[in-house]
Design a protein around this motif. Structure first.
Motif, mmCIF file in Angstrom:
data_model
loop_
_atom_site.group_PDB
_atom_site.id
_atom_site.type_symbol
_atom_site.label_atom_id
_atom_site.label_comp_id
_atom_site.label_asym_id
_atom_site.label_seq_id
_atom_site.Cartn_x
_atom_site.Cartn_y
_atom_site.Cartn_z
ATOM 1 N N SER A 6 0.848 -1.189 0.000
ATOM 2 C CA SER A 6 0.000 0.000 0.000
ATOM 3 C C SER A 6 0.883 1.237 0.000
ATOM 4 O O SER A 6 1.991 1.225 0.564
ATOM 5 N N PHE A 7 0.416 2.280 -0.658
ATOM 6 C CA PHE A 7 1.132 3.551 -0.649
ATOM 7 C C PHE A 7 0.150 4.656 -0.986
ATOM 8 O O PHE A 7 -0.994 4.401 -1.401
ATOM 9 N N GLU A 35 6.959 -5.064 -3.006
ATOM 10 C CA GLU A 35 7.450 -3.983 -2.156
ATOM 11 C C GLU A 35 8.233 -2.986 -2.995
ATOM 12 O O GLU A 35 8.839 -3.330 -4.003
ATOM 13 N N ALA A 36 8.217 -1.731 -2.553
ATOM 14 C CA ALA A 36 8.954 -0.687 -3.264
ATOM 15 C C ALA A 36 10.441 -0.820 -2.976
ATOM 16 O O ALA A 36 10.852 -0.952 -1.819
ATOM 17 N N ALA A 37 11.264 -0.798 -4.013
ATOM 18 C CA ALA A 37 12.714 -0.846 -3.878
ATOM 19 C C ALA A 37 13.321 0.217 -4.765
ATOM 20 O O ALA A 37 12.971 0.334 -5.946
ATOM 21 N N ALA A 38 14.201 1.026 -4.202
ATOM 22 C CA ALA A 38 14.804 2.129 -4.951
ATOM 23 C C ALA A 38 15.461 1.617 -6.230
ATOM 24 O O ALA A 38 16.182 0.617 -6.219
ATOM 25 N N VAL A 63 12.610 5.436 -1.145
ATOM 26 C CA VAL A 63 11.613 4.702 -0.376
ATOM 27 C C VAL A 63 11.310 5.315 0.978
ATOM 28 O O VAL A 63 10.362 4.896 1.649
ATOM 29 N N SER A 64 12.068 6.278 1.431
ATOM 30 C CA SER A 64 11.823 6.832 2.756
ATOM 31 C C SER A 64 12.042 8.347 2.752
ATOM 32 O O SER A 64 13.130 8.834 3.065
ATOM 33 N N PRO A 65 10.996 9.121 2.369
ATOM 34 C CA PRO A 65 9.655 8.678 1.987
ATOM 35 C C PRO A 65 9.620 8.181 0.537
ATOM 36 O O PRO A 65 10.592 8.363 -0.202
ATOM 37 N N LEU A 66 8.479 7.570 0.162
ATOM 38 C CA LEU A 66 8.342 7.025 -1.182
ATOM 39 C C LEU A 66 8.375 8.154 -2.212
ATOM 40 O O LEU A 66 7.622 9.124 -2.116
ATOM 41 N N GLN A 67 9.245 8.010 -3.186
ATOM 42 C CA GLN A 67 9.349 8.970 -4.282
ATOM 43 C C GLN A 67 9.266 8.207 -5.592
ATOM 44 O O GLN A 67 10.026 7.260 -5.809
ATOM 45 N N LEU A 68 8.340 8.617 -6.444
ATOM 46 C CA LEU A 68 8.121 7.955 -7.723
ATOM 47 C C LEU A 68 8.323 8.923 -8.873
ATOM 48 O O LEU A 68 8.142 10.137 -8.724
#
Length: 335
Positions: A6-7, A35-38, A63-68
């Motif tokens: 979830s995000f 899972e999100a992985a840089a 990922v900390s915080p999530l950046q897309l």
């Protein structure tokens, strides 16, 4: 169902997401973990807004915080929102390691045809076909479009995992369709059969290869007289091949790894046996089917569903995304 990922994205985090668009679909990447992985791909968004369908991939920058960030390739397709099945999304793994494709088939009611677009790993730009009929099949009408179900292949190779049904002189042909770096293209005709007794237009086809029998079944679904009807090819002794109607309701979505059929009715997802007996159903709400995959625990196939919705946190608008999975063999048990 198990929540796998979830995000949340702030409203203006990605340019491709129209503010407050209600129909937003998310497809988790098939080439990376949930899972999100840089530095890895996260998934694809398909967004319907004001008669347009926009699709693009996203990758993880932090990922900390999530950046897309959005991938360079994207698609924009005009759709007719009032049609029974304006478009269909097919998300599948490519044969080459670490590759995947997301194909969109769009109905063209004015022309009695389909157009198509696709995003794929390793392609610099999106691939398009303005007319499947003209560009792939010499003008023969295309009455349904789709692909092989995820659990089938292993056959055929990646170059022919998409599919179409063509209609010529009251005969329906099952066609394999390939996707290359520059264009869609026909691969081969699997076999032909007499036309099913239905209004054949803008349907869906799902192909299932039965390795032990060496045959490929075609499940074809059409909107006919305000209801959906699904047919399956039943005989491979050409010229006597034919389709028989299955006693199921709802719009054909896929054929699951165990041979069961998944359909979407008005307000629920329904699971049926291969011959059409009801197995179970559960409330759909805004859950969208994404794909099947067999790499979650390495032993069995899982059906993945996603949920997207707008919400507010500290007076900021966010798009919330949830990814759920359930073992395909247990899908009919959900209440």
């Amino acid at each position: 169902m198990t929540l796998r990922h979830s995000f949340a994205l702030r409203r203006d985090a990605l340019d491709g997401i129209e503010p407050y668009a209600r129909d937003i679909r998310y497809y988790p990447s098939l080439t990376s973990t949930l899972e999100a992985a840089a530095g890895s791909p996260l998934g694809y968004f398909v967004i319907e807004h004001e008669g347009w369908l926009n699709a693009f991939g996203v990758q993880v920058d932090g990922v900390s915080p999530l950046q897309l960030s959005e991938s360079e390739a994207s698609l924009g397709l005009r759709i007719q929102t009032g049609s029974a099945d304006a478009y269909r999304v097919v998300h599948s793994r490519r044969e080459a390691a670490g590759q995947e494709k997301l194909a969109i088939f769009r109905a063209r009611p004015v022309d009695g045809d389909f157009s198509a677009g696709a995003l794929a790993t390793g392609f610099v730009d999106g691939v398009r076909a303005d007319s499947l009929s003209d560009e792939l099949f010499g003008g023969d009408p295309v009455v349904a479009a789709g692909s092989y179900a995820a659990a089938w292949p292993p056959l055929p190779p990646d170059t022919g995992r998409l599919a179409a049904l063509t209609l010529v002189n009251n005969i329906v042909g099952i066609e394999r369709v390939g996707l290359g770096p520059a264009a869609f293209g026909p691969v081969s005709n699997i076999w032909q059969a007499d036309v099913p007794p239905a209004e054949l237009a803008y349907g869906r086809v799902v192909l299932r290869h039965i390795d032990v029998l060496g045959v490929t079944l075609a499940y074809a679904g059409f909107a006919d007289a305000n209801r959906y009807r699904t047919f399956v090819s039943s005989d491979f002794d050409v010229p006597d091949a034919e389709y028989r109607e299955l006693p199921i309701s709802g719009r054909l979505e896929t054929v699951l790894a165990g041979g069961e059929i998944l359909t979407r009715t008005r307000d629920s997802w329904a699971v049926w046996s291969a011959s059409g007996e009801p197995r179970g159903s559960f409330a759909a709400g805004r859950l969208q089917f994404a794909h099947e995959r067999n790499d979650i625990d390495g032993t069995e196939w899982h059906a993945l569903f996603t949920l997207t919705y707008w919400g507010r946190v500290d007076d900021q608008d966010y798009l919330f995304v949830r990814v759920y999975s359930v073992a395909s063999a247990e899908l009919h048990r959900i209440k």
